[in-house]
Design a protein around this motif. Sequence first.
Motif, PDB file in Angstrom:
ATOM      1  N   ASP A 239       0.853  -1.183   0.000  1.00  0.00           N
ATOM      2  CA  ASP A 239       0.000   0.000   0.000  1.00  0.00           C
ATOM      3  C   ASP A 239       0.892   1.238   0.000  1.00  0.00           C
ATOM      4  OD1 ASP A 239      -2.318   1.518   0.076  1.00  0.00           O
ATOM      5  OD2 ASP A 239      -2.298   1.643   2.274  1.00  0.00           O
ATOM      6  N   VAL A 240       0.501   2.245  -0.752  1.00  0.00           N
ATOM      7  CA  VAL A 240       1.195   3.528  -0.737  1.00  0.00           C
ATOM      8  C   VAL A 240       0.151   4.622  -0.912  1.00  0.00           C
ATOM      9  CG1 VAL A 240       1.699   3.352  -3.214  1.00  0.00           C
ATOM     10  CG2 VAL A 240       2.987   4.960  -1.799  1.00  0.00           C
ATOM     11  N   ARG A 241       0.225   5.640  -0.080  1.00  0.00           N
ATOM     12  CA  ARG A 241      -0.758   6.710  -0.104  1.00  0.00           C
ATOM     13  C   ARG A 241      -0.043   8.058  -0.074  1.00  0.00           C
ATOM     14  NH1 ARG A 241      -5.315   4.446   4.217  1.00  0.00           N
ATOM     15  NH2 ARG A 241      -5.564   2.359   3.271  1.00  0.00           N
ATOM     16  N   ILE A 242      -0.168   8.771  -1.168  1.00  0.00           N
ATOM     17  CA  ILE A 242       0.465  10.075  -1.274  1.00  0.00           C
ATOM     18  C   ILE A 242      -0.573  11.158  -1.042  1.00  0.00           C
ATOM     19  CG2 ILE A 242       1.732  11.646  -2.781  1.00  0.00           C
ATOM     20  CD1 ILE A 242       3.284   9.161  -1.971  1.00  0.00           C
ATOM     21  N   ALA A 244      -0.938  15.022  -1.426  1.00  0.00           N
ATOM     22  CA  ALA A 244      -0.275  16.148  -2.076  1.00  0.00           C
ATOM     23  C   ALA A 244      -0.946  17.459  -1.707  1.00  0.00           C
ATOM     24  CB  ALA A 244      -0.291  15.960  -3.591  1.00  0.00           C
ATOM     25  N   SER A 245      -0.160  18.511  -1.691  1.00  0.00           N
ATOM     26  CA  SER A 245      -0.691  19.835  -1.414  1.00  0.00           C
ATOM     27  C   SER A 245      -1.627  20.251  -2.543  1.00  0.00           C
ATOM     28  CB  SER A 245       0.461  20.833  -1.285  1.00  0.00           C
ATOM     29  OG  SER A 245      -0.021  22.133  -1.117  1.00  0.00           O
ATOM     30  N   LEU A 246      -2.768  20.795  -2.203  1.00  0.00           N
ATOM     31  CA  LEU A 246      -3.769  21.268  -3.163  1.00  0.00           C
ATOM     32  C   LEU A 246      -4.307  20.145  -4.042  1.00  0.00           C
ATOM     33  CD1 LEU A 246      -2.002  24.584  -4.295  1.00  0.00           C
ATOM     34  CD2 LEU A 246      -3.688  24.275  -2.476  1.00  0.00           C
ATOM     35  N   GLY A 247      -4.078  18.895  -3.636  1.00  0.00           N
ATOM     36  CA  GLY A 247      -4.606  17.770  -4.390  1.00  0.00           C
ATOM     37  C   GLY A 247      -3.898  17.489  -5.695  1.00  0.00           C
ATOM     38  N   ASP A 248      -2.769  18.118  -5.955  1.00  0.00           N
ATOM     39  CA  ASP A 248      -2.019  17.911  -7.208  1.00  0.00           C
ATOM     40  C   ASP A 248      -0.920  16.885  -6.960  1.00  0.00           C
ATOM     41  OD1 ASP A 248      -0.675  17.988  -9.582  1.00  0.00           O
ATOM     42  OD2 ASP A 248       0.011  20.063  -9.389  1.00  0.00           O
ATOM     43  N   PRO A 249      -1.017  15.666  -7.505  1.00  0.00           N
ATOM     44  CA  PRO A 249      -0.010  14.635  -7.235  1.00  0.00           C
ATOM     45  C   PRO A 249       1.378  14.985  -7.774  1.00  0.00           C
ATOM     46  CG  PRO A 249      -1.481  13.948  -9.007  1.00  0.00           C
ATOM     47  CD  PRO A 249      -2.070  15.201  -8.427  1.00  0.00           C
ATOM     48  N   TYR A 250       1.461  15.954  -8.677  1.00  0.00           N
ATOM     49  CA  TYR A 250       2.752  16.365  -9.216  1.00  0.00           C
ATOM     50  C   TYR A 250       3.364  17.519  -8.425  1.00  0.00           C
ATOM     51  CZ  TYR A 250       0.937  13.735 -13.192  1.00  0.00           C
ATOM     52  OH  TYR A 250       0.398  12.756 -13.996  1.00  0.00           O
ATOM     53  N   GLY A 251       2.651  18.036  -7.461  1.00  0.00           N
ATOM     54  CA  GLY A 251       3.131  19.194  -6.717  1.00  0.00           C
ATOM     55  C   GLY A 251       3.780  18.814  -5.401  1.00  0.00           C
ATOM     56  N   SER A 252       3.693  19.715  -4.449  1.00  0.00           N
ATOM     57  CA  SER A 252       4.316  19.508  -3.147  1.00  0.00           C
ATOM     58  C   SER A 252       3.639  18.363  -2.403  1.00  0.00           C
ATOM     59  CB  SER A 252       4.231  20.794  -2.317  1.00  0.00           C
ATOM     60  OG  SER A 252       4.905  21.856  -2.975  1.00  0.00           O
ATOM     61  N   ILE A 253       4.436  17.627  -1.629  1.00  0.00           N
ATOM     62  CA  ILE A 253       3.956  16.453  -0.908  1.00  0.00           C
ATOM     63  C   ILE A 253       3.761  16.786   0.564  1.00  0.00           C
ATOM     64  CG2 ILE A 253       4.416  14.036  -0.383  1.00  0.00           C
ATOM     65  CD1 ILE A 253       4.032  14.651  -3.359  1.00  0.00           C
ATOM     66  N   VAL A 254       2.625  16.349   1.117  1.00  0.00           N
ATOM     67  CA  VAL A 254       2.353  16.526   2.544  1.00  0.00           C
ATOM     68  C   VAL A 254       2.773  15.293   3.332  1.00  0.00           C
ATOM     69  CG1 VAL A 254       0.560  16.936   4.263  1.00  0.00           C
ATOM     70  CG2 VAL A 254       0.471  18.118   2.053  1.00  0.00           C
ATOM     71  N   SER A 255       2.490  14.101   2.786  1.00  0.00           N
ATOM     72  CA  SER A 255       2.906  12.856   3.435  1.00  0.00           C
ATOM     73  C   SER A 255       2.868  11.733   2.414  1.00  0.00           C
ATOM     74  CB  SER A 255       1.974  12.514   4.621  1.00  0.00           C
ATOM     75  OG  SER A 255       0.654  12.238   4.159  1.00  0.00           O
ATOM     76  N   GLY A 256       3.536  10.611   2.725  1.00  0.00           N
ATOM     77  CA  GLY A 256       3.572   9.479   1.800  1.00  0.00           C
ATOM     78  C   GLY A 256       3.911   8.175   2.479  1.00  0.00           C
ATOM     79  N   PRO A 257       3.042   7.659   3.342  1.00  0.00           N
ATOM     80  CA  PRO A 257       3.322   6.360   3.976  1.00  0.00           C
ATOM     81  C   PRO A 257       3.282   5.226   2.957  1.00  0.00           C
ATOM     82  CG  PRO A 257       1.077   7.077   4.460  1.00  0.00           C
ATOM     83  CD  PRO A 257       1.752   8.225   3.773  1.00  0.00           C
ATOM     84  N   LEU A 258       4.186   4.285   3.134  1.00  0.00           N
ATOM     85  CA  LEU A 258       4.290   3.141   2.241  1.00  0.00           C
ATOM     86  C   LEU A 258       4.420   1.868   3.062  1.00  0.00           C
ATOM     87  CD1 LEU A 258       6.289   2.726  -1.007  1.00  0.00           C
ATOM     88  CD2 LEU A 258       6.875   1.246   0.900  1.00  0.00           C
ATOM     89  N   LYS A 259       3.640   0.848   2.713  1.00  0.00           N
ATOM     90  CA  LYS A 259       3.732  -0.454   3.369  1.00  0.00           C
ATOM     91  C   LYS A 259       4.324  -1.431   2.368  1.00  0.00           C
ATOM     92  CE  LYS A 259       0.282  -1.827   5.878  1.00  0.00           C
ATOM     93  NZ  LYS A 259      -1.058  -2.354   6.288  1.00  0.00           N
ATOM     94  N   ILE A 260       5.386  -2.114   2.778  1.00  0.00           N
ATOM     95  CA  ILE A 260       6.106  -2.992   1.874  1.00  0.00           C
ATOM     96  C   ILE A 260       6.355  -4.342   2.540  1.00  0.00           C
ATOM     97  CG2 ILE A 260       8.416  -2.226   2.602  1.00  0.00           C
ATOM     98  CD1 ILE A 260       9.240  -2.303  -0.355  1.00  0.00           C
ATOM     99  N   ARG A 261       6.323  -5.410   1.754  1.00  0.00           N
ATOM    100  CA  ARG A 261       6.597  -6.751   2.265  1.00  0.00           C
ATOM    101  C   ARG A 261       7.790  -7.315   1.503  1.00  0.00           C
ATOM    102  NH1 ARG A 261       1.742 -10.860   2.104  1.00  0.00           N
ATOM    103  NH2 ARG A 261       2.054 -10.632  -0.148  1.00  0.00           N
ATOM    104  N   ALA A 262       8.776  -7.798   2.254  1.00  0.00           N
ATOM    105  CA  ALA A 262       9.993  -8.308   1.620  1.00  0.00           C
ATOM    106  C   ALA A 262      10.781  -9.149   2.615  1.00  0.00           C
ATOM    107  CB  ALA A 262      10.863  -7.161   1.124  1.00  0.00           C
ATOM    108  N   PRO A 263      11.645 -10.027   2.120  1.00  0.00           N
ATOM    109  CA  PRO A 263      12.520 -10.780   3.022  1.00  0.00           C
ATOM    110  C   PRO A 263      13.495  -9.843   3.722  1.00  0.00           C
ATOM    111  CG  PRO A 263      12.492 -11.733   0.799  1.00  0.00           C
ATOM    112  CD  PRO A 263      11.845 -10.402   0.710  1.00  0.00           C
ATOM    113  N   ILE A 264      13.862 -10.185   4.948  1.00  0.00           N
ATOM    114  CA  ILE A 264      14.880  -9.426   5.656  1.00  0.00           C
ATOM    115  C   ILE A 264      15.939 -10.389   6.179  1.00  0.00           C
ATOM    116  CG2 ILE A 264      13.334  -7.561   6.343  1.00  0.00           C
ATOM    117  CD1 ILE A 264      13.187  -8.806   9.111  1.00  0.00           C
ATOM    118  N   CYS A 265      17.115  -9.863   6.416  1.00  0.00           N
ATOM    119  CA  CYS A 265      18.180 -10.685   6.997  1.00  0.00           C
ATOM    120  C   CYS A 265      18.909  -9.867   8.053  1.00  0.00           C
ATOM    121  CB  CYS A 265      19.146 -11.181   5.925  1.00  0.00           C
ATOM    122  SG  CYS A 265      20.047  -9.891   5.068  1.00  0.00           S
TER     123      CYS A 265
END
Length: 346
Positions: A239-242, A244-265
Amino acid sequence: MMAVYANGYINISADSAGDGNGGLFRQRDPAMFQSFLVPSDRTGSNGSYNCHLSNWDKYVESAPLKARSWVTQERFMSPRVVHFSNDQVHWECVELMTSESVNSSFHIGPEFIWTPEKSFHAFIQEPNSDTKIESLYTIWYRLVESYTTGQLTFISDRPVAIAGLARTFAHLLQLEQKDYICGLWRPYLVLEMMWYTFTSTDRPNPDIPSWSWLSVNGDVWFKTPQVATKYQPVAEVMDVRITASLGDPYGSIVSGPLKIRAPICRAKIRRVPDPHARLDDGPKWEYTFVLGQEEIGEGHSFMLNLDECSSEFMEKVLSQDVYLLLGQGSILPYPETPDLPGSKQS
């Protein structure tokens, strides 16, 4: 501004100006830039050699104006650019790249000097294909690399000053707005998160997520296409949720949490007994990872560049285990094994 440059007729570029007061013209000797032909000495050949002063890389690609990040977008979108450099005038458009010193019968072209700006326009009319899409991604990476080596008066403009290019590429790549994720593209999100920087660990805007190259104030590089094809993503973006300021995905970013699944060592970071520079004038190679009994060192193209490198922080890191998340893995062909009598392959 993207529309202004894209719909302009000619962009006049003051390449050698250090600031807005630099102007276009310099003192120079025009005789130094006259080209001439030298007949070929090959038997039976009617050809000749064109001799001219070639300094495009020095005075255009490495010009003072290139230190300004906004110029990447301006130059890319302009259909034609007249470059006033330190010693001569250069021309750049979709069909031609040439210099004042070059004879009119001979033109500099992409086969001699490659720039992502006009190489892009040269093939944009071709029908869509897998090769074309791959080339577009490659040009995007090269543009980002060029863009991030420049400077911005306000670092908060970093997402904004490349927004026009992002909109253009979203259209060309046949992607939607939601597929532009904080400077990266959804189809190759995992691989593109493997960007790296040589000069900067400064993250001036805490709102931009650290997994995005937009978060750092410095140069950014991507793996070359030849290297990238040898890897495949191992991590999976859940999951990734961006926001953006003023609702423009190409503009300034307010937050961007990302959930990722992968092997770790589990690994340890160890200080190298005898640090030395990775390059002649580069930073020193001071640390190495240890995975089990194997040390991942310089011979494995390993580079450790931590955001926090204070002595207090490093002492804490060196005293405990760390965990590495595997983002991508190399694609290695498995050796063929002969079928044995009575054996069954699965």
